[in-house]
Scaffold this motif. Structure first.
Motif, PDB file in Angstrom:
ATOM      1  N   VAL A  60      28.113  50.468  56.538  1.00 15.78           N
ATOM      2  CA  VAL A  60      29.725  51.103  57.293  1.00 15.78           C
ATOM      3  C   VAL A  60      29.945  52.001  58.300  1.00 15.78           C
ATOM      4  O   VAL A  60      30.479  52.284  58.883  1.00 15.78           O
ATOM      5  N   SER A  61      29.144  52.641  58.616  1.00 15.52           N
ATOM      6  CA  SER A  61      28.393  53.719  59.442  1.00 15.52           C
ATOM      7  C   SER A  61      28.126  52.807  60.908  1.00 15.52           C
ATOM      8  O   SER A  61      28.391  52.975  61.803  1.00 15.52           O
ATOM      9  N   HIS A  62      27.925  51.583  60.414  1.00 13.00           N
ATOM     10  CA  HIS A  62      27.205  51.048  61.921  1.00 13.00           C
ATOM     11  C   HIS A  62      28.877  50.173  61.825  1.00 13.00           C
ATOM     12  O   HIS A  62      28.965  49.971  63.240  1.00 13.00           O
ATOM     13  N   GLU A  63      29.730  49.935  60.748  1.00 12.27           N
ATOM     14  CA  GLU A  63      30.747  49.042  61.855  1.00 12.27           C
ATOM     15  C   GLU A  63      31.694  50.197  62.200  1.00 12.27           C
ATOM     16  O   GLU A  63      32.447  49.940  63.596  1.00 12.27           O
ATOM     17  N   LEU A  64      31.612  51.180  61.679  1.00 14.30           N
ATOM     18  CA  LEU A  64      32.382  52.300  62.218  1.00 14.30           C
ATOM     19  C   LEU A  64      31.902  53.090  63.119  1.00 14.30           C
ATOM     20  O   LEU A  64      32.733  53.700  64.115  1.00 14.30           O
ATOM     21  N   LYS A  65      30.815  52.341  63.994  1.00 16.87           N
ATOM     22  CA  LYS A  65      30.131  53.477  64.955  1.00 16.87           C
ATOM     23  C   LYS A  65      30.587  52.233  66.192  1.00 16.87           C
ATOM     24  O   LYS A  65      30.899  53.555  67.572  1.00 16.87           O
ATOM     25  N   SER A  66      30.966  51.089  66.447  1.00 14.22           N
ATOM     26  CA  SER A  66      31.168  50.937  67.163  1.00 14.22           C
ATOM     27  C   SER A  66      32.529  51.180  67.914  1.00 14.22           C
ATOM     28  O   SER A  66      32.654  50.988  69.480  1.00 14.22           O
ATOM     29  N   PRO A  67      33.775  50.750  66.915  1.00 17.13           N
ATOM     30  CA  PRO A  67      35.071  51.276  67.625  1.00 17.13           C
ATOM     31  C   PRO A  67      34.909  52.969  67.837  1.00 17.13           C
ATOM     32  O   PRO A  67      35.298  52.949  68.791  1.00 17.13           O
ATOM     33  N   LEU A  68      34.474  53.763  67.300  1.00 19.96           N
ATOM     34  CA  LEU A  68      34.011  55.341  67.386  1.00 19.96           C
ATOM     35  C   LEU A  68      33.706  55.467  69.095  1.00 19.96           C
ATOM     36  O   LEU A  68      33.957  56.115  69.068  1.00 19.96           O
ATOM     37  N   THR A  69      32.402  54.837  69.227  1.00 14.59           N
ATOM     38  CA  THR A  69      32.148  54.330  70.236  1.00 14.59           C
ATOM     39  C   THR A  69      32.941  54.344  71.220  1.00 14.59           C
ATOM     40  O   THR A  69      32.660  54.980  72.415  1.00 14.59           O
ATOM     41  N   GLY A  70      33.697  52.840  71.404  1.00 14.85           N
ATOM     42  CA  GLY A  70      34.469  52.624  72.105  1.00 14.85           C
ATOM     43  C   GLY A  70      35.978  53.598  72.683  1.00 14.85           C
ATOM     44  O   GLY A  70      36.258  53.628  73.767  1.00 14.85           O
ATOM     45  N   LEU A  71      36.262  54.427  71.586  1.00  9.96           N
ATOM     46  CA  LEU A  71      36.763  55.144  71.581  1.00  9.96           C
ATOM     47  C   LEU A  71      36.838  56.371  71.916  1.00  9.96           C
ATOM     48  O   LEU A  71      37.710  56.835  73.277  1.00  9.96           O
ATOM     49  N   ARG A  72      35.932  56.765  71.652  1.00  4.34           N
ATOM     50  CA  ARG A  72      34.972  57.989  72.514  1.00  4.34           C
ATOM     51  C   ARG A  72      34.759  58.393  73.802  1.00  4.34           C
ATOM     52  O   ARG A  72      35.397  58.527  74.947  1.00  4.34           O
ATOM     53  N   THR A  73      34.355  56.134  74.175  1.00  8.00           N
ATOM     54  CA  THR A  73      34.097  56.302  75.553  1.00  8.00           C
ATOM     55  C   THR A  73      35.349  56.467  76.849  1.00  8.00           C
ATOM     56  O   THR A  73      35.433  56.823  77.420  1.00  8.00           O
ATOM     57  N   GLY A  74      36.124  55.431  76.413  1.00 10.29           N
ATOM     58  CA  GLY A  74      37.730  55.703  77.097  1.00 10.29           C
ATOM     59  C   GLY A  74      38.432  57.267  77.319  1.00 10.29           C
ATOM     60  O   GLY A  74      38.826  56.701  78.188  1.00 10.29           O
ATOM     61  N   ALA A 101      46.262  52.808  76.483  1.00  8.53           N
ATOM     62  CA  ALA A 101      46.297  51.952  76.012  1.00  8.53           C
ATOM     63  C   ALA A 101      45.320  51.327  75.862  1.00  8.53           C
ATOM     64  O   ALA A 101      45.117  50.444  74.389  1.00  8.53           O
ATOM     65  N   ARG A 102      44.235  51.673  76.307  1.00  3.66           N
ATOM     66  CA  ARG A 102      42.411  50.777  76.059  1.00  3.66           C
ATOM     67  C   ARG A 102      42.125  51.119  74.716  1.00  3.66           C
ATOM     68  O   ARG A 102      41.226  50.688  74.648  1.00  3.66           O
ATOM     69  N   SER A 103      42.212  52.115  74.381  1.00  4.27           N
ATOM     70  CA  SER A 103      41.762  52.764  73.392  1.00  4.27           C
ATOM     71  C   SER A 103      42.617  52.116  71.709  1.00  4.27           C
ATOM     72  O   SER A 103      41.755  52.174  71.147  1.00  4.27           O
ATOM     73  N   LEU A 104      43.518  51.706  72.252  1.00  2.99           N
ATOM     74  CA  LEU A 104      44.461  51.441  71.222  1.00  2.99           C
ATOM     75  C   LEU A 104      43.666  50.406  69.888  1.00  2.99           C
ATOM     76  O   LEU A 104      44.140  50.422  69.137  1.00  2.99           O
ATOM     77  N   PRO A 105      43.291  49.258  70.693  1.00  5.64           N
ATOM     78  CA  PRO A 105      42.665  48.629  69.690  1.00  5.64           C
ATOM     79  C   PRO A 105      41.163  48.775  68.923  1.00  5.64           C
ATOM     80  O   PRO A 105      41.592  48.219  67.744  1.00  5.64           O
ATOM     81  N   ALA A 106      40.338  50.099  69.759  1.00  7.86           N
ATOM     82  CA  ALA A 106      39.807  50.683  68.921  1.00  7.86           C
ATOM     83  C   ALA A 106      40.044  51.163  67.668  1.00  7.86           C
ATOM     84  O   ALA A 106      39.634  51.469  66.138  1.00  7.86           O
ATOM     85  N   THR A 107      41.803  52.220  67.503  1.00  8.27           N
ATOM     86  CA  THR A 107      41.675  52.254  66.851  1.00  8.27           C
ATOM     87  C   THR A 107      42.573  51.516  65.260  1.00  8.27           C
ATOM     88  O   THR A 107      42.451  51.716  64.252  1.00  8.27           O
ATOM     89  N   ASP A 108      43.134  50.648  65.710  1.00  6.35           N
ATOM     90  CA  ASP A 108      43.426  49.491  64.753  1.00  6.35           C
ATOM     91  C   ASP A 108      41.696  48.594  64.289  1.00  6.35           C
ATOM     92  O   ASP A 108      42.577  48.382  62.814  1.00  6.35           O
ATOM     93  N   ARG A 109      40.959  48.586  65.046  1.00  7.80           N
ATOM     94  CA  ARG A 109      40.239  48.362  64.575  1.00  7.80           C
ATOM     95  C   ARG A 109      39.789  49.069  63.479  1.00  7.80           C
ATOM     96  O   ARG A 109      39.031  48.934  62.499  1.00  7.80           O
TER      97      ARG A 109
END
Length: 455
Positions: free
Chosen positions: A251-265, A282-290
Protein backbone atom coordinates in the motif's frame (compact mmCIF):
# COMPACT_ATOMS: atom_id res chain seq x y z
CA UNK A 1 16.91 -20.00 55.17
CA UNK A 2 15.55 -16.56 54.26
CA UNK A 3 12.21 -16.20 52.45
CA UNK A 4 11.61 -13.23 50.23
CA UNK A 5 8.50 -11.15 51.05
CA UNK A 6 6.95 -11.88 47.67
CA UNK A 7 7.21 -15.64 48.12
CA UNK A 8 4.03 -15.92 50.19
CA UNK A 9 2.16 -13.72 47.71
CA UNK A 10 3.39 -15.92 44.85
CA UNK A 11 2.33 -19.07 46.68
CA UNK A 12 -1.09 -17.58 47.42
CA UNK A 13 -1.66 -17.20 43.68
CA UNK A 14 -0.16 -20.60 42.80
CA UNK A 15 -2.55 -23.33 41.69
CA UNK A 16 -0.09 -25.91 43.01
CA UNK A 17 -0.06 -24.27 46.45
CA UNK A 18 -3.84 -23.88 46.58
CA UNK A 19 -4.51 -27.43 45.47
CA UNK A 20 -1.94 -28.80 47.92
CA UNK A 21 -3.35 -26.72 50.78
CA UNK A 22 -6.87 -27.92 50.00
CA UNK A 23 -5.75 -31.53 49.86
CA UNK A 24 -3.79 -31.06 53.11
CA UNK A 25 -6.85 -29.69 54.93
CA UNK A 26 -9.09 -32.42 53.54
CA UNK A 27 -6.56 -35.15 54.34
CA UNK A 28 -6.17 -33.89 57.93
CA UNK A 29 -9.95 -33.88 58.39
CA UNK A 30 -10.30 -37.32 56.83
CA UNK A 31 -7.39 -38.69 58.89
CA UNK A 32 -8.90 -37.20 62.07
CA UNK A 33 -12.30 -38.76 61.40
CA UNK A 34 -10.80 -42.12 60.45
CA UNK A 35 -8.41 -42.01 63.42
CA UNK A 36 -11.17 -41.20 65.89
CA UNK A 37 -13.33 -43.97 64.52
CA UNK A 38 -10.40 -46.40 64.52
CA UNK A 39 -9.53 -45.56 68.15
CA UNK A 40 -13.10 -46.13 69.28
CA UNK A 41 -13.29 -49.38 67.33
CA UNK A 42 -9.99 -50.75 68.68
CA UNK A 43 -10.74 -49.72 72.25
CA UNK A 44 -14.24 -51.17 72.12
CA UNK A 45 -13.01 -54.42 70.58
CA UNK A 46 -10.22 -54.96 73.14
CA UNK A 47 -12.45 -54.05 76.09
CA UNK A 48 -15.24 -56.32 74.82
CA UNK A 49 -12.88 -59.29 74.54
CA UNK A 50 -11.39 -58.70 78.00
CA UNK A 51 -14.74 -58.19 79.74
CA UNK A 52 -16.09 -61.29 78.03
CA UNK A 53 -13.26 -63.34 79.52
CA UNK A 54 -13.49 -61.75 83.00
CA UNK A 55 -17.25 -62.27 83.12
CA UNK A 56 -16.78 -65.88 82.07
CA UNK A 57 -14.32 -66.51 84.95
CA UNK A 58 -16.61 -64.77 87.49
CA UNK A 59 -19.70 -66.63 86.27
CA UNK A 60 -17.90 -69.98 86.35
CA UNK A 61 -16.72 -69.50 89.97
CA UNK A 62 -20.17 -68.47 91.16
CA UNK A 63 -21.62 -71.48 89.38
CA UNK A 64 -19.25 -73.88 91.24
CA UNK A 65 -20.30 -72.61 94.70
CA UNK A 66 -22.33 -75.21 96.64
CA UNK A 67 -24.16 -75.08 99.97
CA UNK A 68 -21.60 -75.27 102.75
CA UNK A 69 -18.64 -75.22 100.39
CA UNK A 70 -16.93 -72.45 98.40
CA UNK A 71 -14.39 -73.90 95.93
CA UNK A 72 -11.08 -72.11 95.46
CA UNK A 73 -10.87 -69.65 92.56
CA UNK A 74 -9.48 -70.80 89.24
CA UNK A 75 -7.72 -67.82 87.62
CA UNK A 76 -6.54 -68.14 84.03
CA UNK A 77 -3.50 -66.78 82.25
CA UNK A 78 -5.58 -63.97 80.76
CA UNK A 79 -7.62 -63.34 83.94
CA UNK A 80 -5.18 -63.79 86.83
CA UNK A 81 -6.98 -61.59 89.39
CA UNK A 82 -9.92 -63.27 91.19
CA UNK A 83 -11.47 -62.32 94.60
CA UNK A 84 -14.45 -63.04 96.79
CA UNK A 85 -15.41 -60.04 98.94
CA UNK A 86 -18.12 -59.77 101.62
CA UNK A 87 -20.49 -56.88 102.16
CA UNK A 88 -18.05 -55.14 104.51
CA UNK A 89 -15.27 -55.09 101.93
CA UNK A 90 -13.17 -57.88 103.42
CA UNK A 91 -11.45 -60.33 101.09
CA UNK A 92 -12.85 -63.77 101.92
CA UNK A 93 -10.96 -65.73 99.29
CA UNK A 94 -8.55 -64.71 96.52
CA UNK A 95 -6.19 -66.02 93.88
CA UNK A 96 -2.44 -66.03 94.43
CA UNK A 97 -1.85 -62.78 92.48
CA UNK A 98 -4.65 -60.70 93.94
CA UNK A 99 -3.56 -59.74 97.45
CA UNK A 100 -5.69 -58.91 100.49
CA UNK A 101 -7.17 -55.63 99.26
CA UNK A 102 -10.42 -55.66 97.31
CA UNK A 103 -10.01 -54.95 93.61
CA UNK A 104 -13.06 -52.66 93.50
CA UNK A 105 -15.77 -51.08 95.60
CA UNK A 106 -18.44 -51.63 92.98
CA UNK A 107 -21.46 -53.51 94.41
CA UNK A 108 -23.84 -54.78 91.71
CA UNK A 109 -27.51 -54.87 92.64
CA UNK A 110 -29.93 -57.80 92.57
CA UNK A 111 -31.41 -56.55 89.29
CA UNK A 112 -28.05 -56.15 87.52
CA UNK A 113 -25.82 -58.79 89.03
CA UNK A 114 -22.76 -58.07 86.81
CA UNK A 115 -20.88 -54.82 86.09
CA UNK A 116 -17.82 -54.27 83.91
CA UNK A 117 -15.54 -51.52 85.27
CA UNK A 118 -11.99 -50.24 85.02
CA UNK A 119 -10.32 -49.35 88.33
CA UNK A 120 -7.16 -47.23 88.46
CA UNK A 121 -5.05 -46.81 91.58
CA UNK A 122 -2.77 -43.99 92.63
CA UNK A 123 0.21 -45.90 91.24
CA UNK A 124 -1.20 -45.56 87.70
CA UNK A 125 -2.13 -49.21 87.67
CA UNK A 126 -5.46 -49.86 85.97
CA UNK A 127 -7.41 -53.10 86.22
CA UNK A 128 -10.22 -54.12 83.94
CA UNK A 129 -12.62 -56.38 85.88
CA UNK A 130 -16.10 -57.78 86.14
CA UNK A 131 -17.92 -57.43 89.45
CA UNK A 132 -20.50 -60.19 90.00
CA UNK A 133 -23.03 -60.50 92.83
CA UNK A 134 -23.58 -63.97 94.26
CA UNK A 135 -27.28 -64.86 93.89
CA UNK A 136 -29.39 -64.36 97.04
CA UNK A 137 -30.26 -68.07 97.35
CA UNK A 138 -26.62 -69.11 97.29
CA UNK A 139 -25.71 -66.29 99.69
CA UNK A 140 -28.39 -67.49 102.13
CA UNK A 141 -27.18 -71.06 102.00
CA UNK A 142 -23.52 -70.11 102.38
CA UNK A 143 -23.52 -66.95 104.54
CA UNK A 144 -27.06 -66.77 105.89
CA UNK A 145 -28.01 -64.10 103.37
CA UNK A 146 -25.03 -61.77 103.68
CA UNK A 147 -24.22 -60.38 100.20
CA UNK A 148 -20.92 -61.46 98.69
CA UNK A 149 -19.24 -60.29 95.48
CA UNK A 150 -16.86 -61.90 93.05
CA UNK A 151 -14.24 -59.84 91.17
CA UNK A 152 -12.41 -61.25 88.15
CA UNK A 153 -10.01 -59.01 86.24
CA UNK A 154 -6.71 -58.39 84.55
CA UNK A 155 -4.29 -55.51 84.11
CA UNK A 156 -5.30 -53.03 81.43
CA UNK A 157 -3.30 -53.56 78.18
CA UNK A 158 -0.53 -50.96 77.63
CA UNK A 159 -2.19 -49.71 74.43
CA UNK A 160 -5.27 -48.63 76.40
CA UNK A 161 -3.41 -46.87 79.18
CA UNK A 162 -3.67 -43.11 79.13
CA UNK A 163 -3.79 -41.85 75.52
CA UNK A 164 -1.24 -44.16 73.98
CA UNK A 165 -3.71 -45.59 71.47
CA UNK A 166 -4.84 -42.12 70.42
CA UNK A 167 -1.23 -40.97 70.12
CA UNK A 168 -0.24 -43.93 67.94
CA UNK A 169 -3.28 -43.62 65.68
CA UNK A 170 -2.83 -39.83 65.49
CA UNK A 171 0.83 -40.22 64.54
CA UNK A 172 -0.13 -42.67 61.82
CA UNK A 173 -2.86 -40.34 60.56
CA UNK A 174 -0.48 -37.36 60.53
CA UNK A 175 2.10 -39.40 58.61
CA UNK A 176 -0.56 -40.48 56.11
CA UNK A 177 -1.80 -36.88 55.69
CA UNK A 178 1.77 -35.63 55.19
CA UNK A 179 2.45 -38.35 52.62
CA UNK A 180 -0.79 -37.53 50.83
CA UNK A 181 0.03 -33.81 50.81
CA UNK A 182 3.58 -34.39 49.56
CA UNK A 183 2.30 -36.69 46.81
CA UNK A 184 -0.26 -34.07 45.77
CA UNK A 185 2.43 -31.35 45.66
CA UNK A 186 4.67 -33.48 43.45
CA UNK A 187 1.83 -34.66 41.20
CA UNK A 188 0.42 -31.15 40.79
CA UNK A 189 3.87 -29.78 40.02
CA UNK A 190 4.42 -32.48 37.39
CA UNK A 191 1.04 -31.69 35.81
CA UNK A 192 1.63 -27.92 35.83
CA UNK A 193 5.22 -28.13 34.57
CA UNK A 194 4.17 -28.11 30.88
CA UNK A 195 1.82 -25.19 31.57
CA UNK A 196 4.67 -23.23 33.16
CA UNK A 197 6.81 -23.97 30.11
CA UNK A 198 4.00 -22.75 27.84
CA UNK A 199 3.59 -19.59 29.95
CA UNK A 200 7.33 -18.86 29.87
CA UNK A 201 7.50 -19.33 26.10
CA UNK A 202 4.39 -17.18 25.57
CA UNK A 203 6.04 -14.38 27.56
CA UNK A 204 9.01 -14.52 25.17
CA UNK A 205 6.85 -14.12 22.05
CA UNK A 206 6.59 -10.52 20.84
CA UNK A 207 5.08 -8.81 17.82
CA UNK A 208 8.56 -8.55 16.32
CA UNK A 209 9.13 -12.31 16.48
CA UNK A 210 6.10 -14.56 16.08
CA UNK A 211 8.09 -17.56 14.89
CA UNK A 212 8.45 -19.07 18.37
CA UNK A 213 6.15 -21.92 19.38
CA UNK A 214 5.22 -23.26 22.79
CA UNK A 215 6.54 -26.69 23.88
CA UNK A 216 4.04 -29.35 22.86
CA UNK A 217 3.94 -32.42 25.14
CA UNK A 218 3.13 -35.79 23.69
CA UNK A 219 -0.24 -37.40 24.24
CA UNK A 220 -3.84 -36.35 23.76
CA UNK A 221 -4.66 -34.90 27.17
CA UNK A 222 -5.98 -31.39 27.84
CA UNK A 223 -2.52 -29.83 28.20
CA UNK A 224 -1.34 -31.31 24.90
CA UNK A 225 -4.51 -30.05 23.22
CA UNK A 226 -3.91 -26.60 24.77
CA UNK A 227 -0.35 -26.52 23.43
CA UNK A 228 -1.50 -27.59 19.95
CA UNK A 229 -4.26 -24.97 19.95
CA UNK A 230 -1.78 -22.30 21.09
CA UNK A 231 0.67 -23.23 18.33
CA UNK A 232 -2.09 -23.21 15.73
CA UNK A 233 -3.22 -19.79 16.96
CA UNK A 234 0.35 -18.48 16.86
CA UNK A 235 0.73 -19.83 13.32
CA UNK A 236 -2.44 -18.08 12.18
CA UNK A 237 -1.37 -14.91 13.97
CA UNK A 238 2.06 -15.02 12.35
CA UNK A 239 0.48 -15.50 8.92
CA UNK A 240 -1.97 -12.66 9.53
CA UNK A 241 0.76 -10.29 10.73
CA UNK A 242 2.98 -11.27 7.79
CA UNK A 243 0.14 -10.60 5.34
CA UNK A 244 -0.62 -7.33 7.09
CA UNK A 245 3.00 -6.20 6.86
CA UNK A 246 3.21 -7.18 3.23
CA UNK A 247 -0.08 -5.45 2.54
CA UNK A 248 1.08 -2.29 4.34
CA UNK A 249 4.34 -2.32 2.39
CA UNK A 250 2.53 -2.71 -0.93
CA UNK A 251 0.00 0.00 0.00
CA UNK A 252 2.77 2.42 0.93
CA UNK A 253 4.51 1.63 -2.35
CA UNK A 254 1.35 2.13 -4.40
CA UNK A 255 0.48 5.38 -2.64
CA UNK A 256 4.00 6.75 -2.93
CA UNK A 257 3.93 7.15 -6.73
CA UNK A 258 0.78 9.33 -7.00
CA UNK A 259 1.76 11.29 -3.90
CA UNK A 260 5.21 11.94 -5.35
CA UNK A 261 3.71 13.11 -8.65
CA UNK A 262 1.21 15.34 -6.85
CA UNK A 263 3.90 16.90 -4.67
CA UNK A 264 6.22 17.43 -7.64
CA UNK A 265 3.53 19.27 -9.60
CA UNK A 266 2.65 21.48 -6.65
CA UNK A 267 6.31 22.27 -5.87
CA UNK A 268 6.88 23.27 -9.52
CA UNK A 269 3.95 25.68 -9.33
CA UNK A 270 5.43 27.24 -6.19
CA UNK A 271 9.08 27.39 -7.30
CA UNK A 272 8.59 28.55 -10.87
CA UNK A 273 6.30 31.59 -11.19
CA UNK A 274 6.23 31.28 -14.97
CA UNK A 275 4.25 28.01 -14.68
CA UNK A 276 0.51 28.56 -14.88
CA UNK A 277 -1.05 27.52 -11.52
CA UNK A 278 -4.28 26.32 -13.16
CA UNK A 279 -2.32 24.18 -15.56
CA UNK A 280 -0.28 22.69 -12.67
CA UNK A 281 -3.43 21.90 -10.74
CA UNK A 282 -4.98 20.30 -13.82
CA UNK A 283 -1.90 18.08 -14.25
CA UNK A 284 -2.22 17.05 -10.57
CA UNK A 285 -5.84 15.95 -10.82
CA UNK A 286 -5.06 12.47 -12.28
CA UNK A 287 -2.82 11.76 -9.28
CA UNK A 288 -5.67 12.65 -6.91
CA UNK A 289 -8.01 10.40 -8.90
CA UNK A 290 -5.50 7.61 -8.58
CA UNK A 291 -5.29 8.16 -4.81
CA UNK A 292 -9.07 8.21 -4.52
CA UNK A 293 -9.41 4.91 -6.36
CA UNK A 294 -6.84 3.20 -4.17
CA UNK A 295 -8.39 4.59 -0.97
CA UNK A 296 -11.92 3.60 -2.08
CA UNK A 297 -10.83 0.02 -2.71
CA UNK A 298 -8.96 -0.11 0.59
CA UNK A 299 -12.11 1.10 2.35
CA UNK A 300 -14.05 -1.61 0.54
CA UNK A 301 -11.60 -4.17 1.96
CA UNK A 302 -12.03 -2.73 5.45
CA UNK A 303 -15.82 -2.74 5.24
CA UNK A 304 -15.83 -6.29 3.92
CA UNK A 305 -13.70 -7.54 6.84
CA UNK A 306 -15.23 -5.54 9.68
CA UNK A 307 -18.90 -5.00 8.73
CA UNK A 308 -21.41 -7.88 8.81
CA UNK A 309 -22.91 -8.33 5.35
CA UNK A 310 -26.66 -8.22 4.79
CA UNK A 311 -28.04 -11.31 3.06
CA UNK A 312 -31.00 -11.81 0.76
CA UNK A 313 -31.98 -14.32 -1.94
CA UNK A 314 -30.23 -13.33 -5.17
CA UNK A 315 -31.01 -14.72 -8.63
CA UNK A 316 -27.56 -15.07 -10.15
CA UNK A 317 -28.98 -15.64 -13.62
CA UNK A 318 -30.83 -12.31 -13.60
CA UNK A 319 -27.82 -10.55 -12.06
CA UNK A 320 -25.44 -11.93 -14.72
CA UNK A 321 -27.80 -10.94 -17.54
CA UNK A 322 -28.15 -7.41 -16.13
CA UNK A 323 -24.40 -6.90 -15.74
CA UNK A 324 -23.67 -8.33 -19.19
CA UNK A 325 -26.27 -6.04 -20.76
CA UNK A 326 -24.63 -3.04 -19.05
CA UNK A 327 -21.33 -3.74 -20.90
CA UNK A 328 -22.23 -1.85 -24.05
CA UNK A 329 -18.68 -0.78 -24.92
CA UNK A 330 -15.59 -2.77 -25.70
CA UNK A 331 -15.52 -6.45 -26.61
CA UNK A 332 -19.07 -7.89 -26.81
CA UNK A 333 -20.28 -9.99 -23.88
CA UNK A 334 -22.52 -13.04 -24.46
CA UNK A 335 -24.53 -14.30 -21.46
CA UNK A 336 -26.00 -17.76 -21.00
CA UNK A 337 -27.93 -18.53 -17.82
CA UNK A 338 -30.05 -21.30 -16.38
CA UNK A 339 -33.32 -20.56 -14.56
CA UNK A 340 -33.60 -20.48 -10.76
CA UNK A 341 -29.89 -20.19 -9.92
CA UNK A 342 -30.44 -18.58 -6.53
CA UNK A 343 -27.97 -17.93 -3.70
CA UNK A 344 -28.08 -16.15 -0.35
CA UNK A 345 -25.87 -13.06 -0.24
CA UNK A 346 -25.38 -9.35 -0.70
CA UNK A 347 -26.66 -8.29 -4.10
CA UNK A 348 -24.34 -5.26 -4.41
CA UNK A 349 -21.21 -7.23 -3.51
CA UNK A 350 -22.08 -10.11 -5.85
CA UNK A 351 -22.76 -7.65 -8.65
CA UNK A 352 -19.34 -6.08 -8.06
CA UNK A 353 -17.71 -9.50 -8.54
CA UNK A 354 -19.44 -10.05 -11.88
CA UNK A 355 -18.66 -6.49 -13.01
CA UNK A 356 -14.97 -6.77 -12.11
CA UNK A 357 -14.65 -10.13 -13.84
CA UNK A 358 -16.37 -8.83 -17.00
CA UNK A 359 -14.23 -5.66 -17.08
CA UNK A 360 -11.09 -7.76 -16.63
CA UNK A 361 -12.19 -10.20 -19.36
CA UNK A 362 -13.00 -7.40 -21.83
CA UNK A 363 -9.61 -5.86 -21.17
CA UNK A 364 -7.76 -9.05 -22.15
CA UNK A 365 -10.16 -10.50 -24.75
CA UNK A 366 -9.58 -10.33 -28.49
CA UNK A 367 -13.07 -10.71 -29.90
CA UNK A 368 -15.57 -12.13 -27.40
CA UNK A 369 -16.37 -12.69 -23.69
CA UNK A 370 -18.73 -15.45 -22.55
CA UNK A 371 -20.41 -15.43 -19.14
CA UNK A 372 -22.73 -18.10 -17.76
CA UNK A 373 -24.69 -18.84 -14.58
CA UNK A 374 -25.63 -22.47 -13.93
CA UNK A 375 -26.26 -25.08 -11.27
CA UNK A 376 -23.69 -27.77 -10.38
CA UNK A 377 -24.97 -30.05 -7.65
CA UNK A 378 -25.32 -27.99 -4.46
CA UNK A 379 -23.38 -25.07 -5.93
CA UNK A 380 -24.07 -22.16 -8.19
CA UNK A 381 -21.41 -21.46 -10.83
CA UNK A 382 -20.63 -18.18 -12.58
CA UNK A 383 -18.06 -18.69 -15.37
CA UNK A 384 -16.41 -15.79 -17.21
CA UNK A 385 -14.37 -16.85 -20.26
CA UNK A 386 -12.39 -14.64 -22.65
CA UNK A 387 -10.45 -15.46 -25.80
CA UNK A 388 -7.26 -13.65 -24.84
CA UNK A 389 -3.82 -14.94 -23.95
CA UNK A 390 -4.95 -16.50 -20.63
CA UNK A 391 -3.14 -16.65 -17.30
CA UNK A 392 0.02 -18.70 -16.79
CA UNK A 393 -0.25 -21.60 -14.37
CA UNK A 394 2.21 -20.05 -11.89
CA UNK A 395 0.28 -16.76 -11.81
CA UNK A 396 -3.23 -18.12 -11.27
CA UNK A 397 -3.11 -17.66 -7.48
CA UNK A 398 -0.80 -14.67 -7.40
CA UNK A 399 -3.20 -12.41 -9.31
CA UNK A 400 -5.65 -12.54 -6.38
CA UNK A 401 -3.12 -10.92 -4.02
CA UNK A 402 -3.62 -7.18 -3.38
CA UNK A 403 -1.72 -4.84 -5.73
CA UNK A 404 -0.36 -7.71 -7.83
CA UNK A 405 -0.49 -6.78 -11.51
CA UNK A 406 0.98 -8.82 -14.33
CA UNK A 407 2.84 -7.25 -17.21
CA UNK A 408 -0.15 -7.59 -19.55
CA UNK A 409 -2.40 -5.89 -17.01
CA UNK A 410 -0.01 -2.97 -16.59
CA UNK A 411 0.17 -2.57 -20.34
CA UNK A 412 -3.57 -2.72 -20.97
CA UNK A 413 -4.60 -0.69 -17.90
CA UNK A 414 -1.78 1.56 -16.70
CA UNK A 415 -3.99 3.32 -14.15
CA UNK A 416 -5.26 0.17 -12.41
CA UNK A 417 -4.65 -0.45 -8.72
CA UNK A 418 -4.42 -4.24 -8.67
CA UNK A 419 -7.12 -4.55 -6.00
CA UNK A 420 -10.09 -5.65 -8.15
CA UNK A 421 -9.47 -9.41 -8.22
CA UNK A 422 -8.34 -9.44 -4.57
CA UNK A 423 -11.59 -7.76 -3.57
CA UNK A 424 -13.59 -10.23 -5.68
CA UNK A 425 -12.01 -13.23 -3.95
CA UNK A 426 -12.54 -11.65 -0.51
CA UNK A 427 -16.25 -11.19 -1.29
CA UNK A 428 -16.51 -14.79 -2.53
CA UNK A 429 -14.89 -16.14 0.65
CA UNK A 430 -17.18 -13.95 2.79
CA UNK A 431 -20.13 -15.68 1.03
CA UNK A 432 -18.69 -19.15 1.85
CA UNK A 433 -17.67 -19.56 -1.78
CA UNK A 434 -14.52 -19.51 -3.91
CA UNK A 435 -13.06 -17.75 -6.93
CA UNK A 436 -10.26 -19.21 -9.01
CA UNK A 437 -8.81 -19.53 -12.51
CA UNK A 438 -9.34 -22.93 -14.11
CA UNK A 439 -8.00 -24.60 -17.24
CA UNK A 440 -9.59 -23.68 -20.57
CA UNK A 441 -8.78 -24.39 -24.24
CA UNK A 442 -8.17 -20.69 -24.82
CA UNK A 443 -8.06 -17.47 -22.85
CA UNK A 444 -8.72 -17.16 -19.11
CA UNK A 445 -11.58 -18.97 -17.38
CA UNK A 446 -12.63 -17.43 -14.03
CA UNK A 447 -15.03 -19.59 -12.01
CA UNK A 448 -17.08 -18.28 -9.05
CA UNK A 449 -18.66 -20.98 -6.84
CA UNK A 450 -21.31 -20.16 -4.23
CA UNK A 451 -23.59 -22.36 -2.08
CA UNK A 452 -26.90 -22.85 -3.86
CA UNK A 453 -30.00 -21.64 -2.00
CA UNK A 454 -32.42 -24.52 -1.48
CA UNK A 455 -35.98 -24.59 -0.10
Amino acid sequence: MSIRPGTFLLLSHSIQARVTLTVAVVSVLVAAVIGAGLCLLIRHRIESDIFMETRGVATEWIGRMEPGRVPPPMPSARVPLVQLVDSRGRVVMAGPMTGDRPLSTVRPSEENRFADVTECSASDRCVMLTAGRVPSLQAWELWKGEPHFVYAGTDQPPALRGHRLEFLVGAGGALLAALWTWTTWRATGRILRPINAIRQRMSEITANDLSLRVPQPSGRDEIAQLARAANQTLGRLESAVTRQREFAAVVSHELKSPLTGLRTGLEEALLYPEIDAREAIARSLPATDRLREIIDELLAFARLRNTPRSSEPVDLGALVRAEAAARTTGVPVHARTEPDVRVLGNRVQLASIVTNLLVNAQRHAIGQVDVSAERAGAQALVVVLDDGDGVAQEDRERIFDPFIRLEAGRRLDPGGSGLGLALCRAIAVAHDGSLCVEDSPRGARFVLRLPLLTG
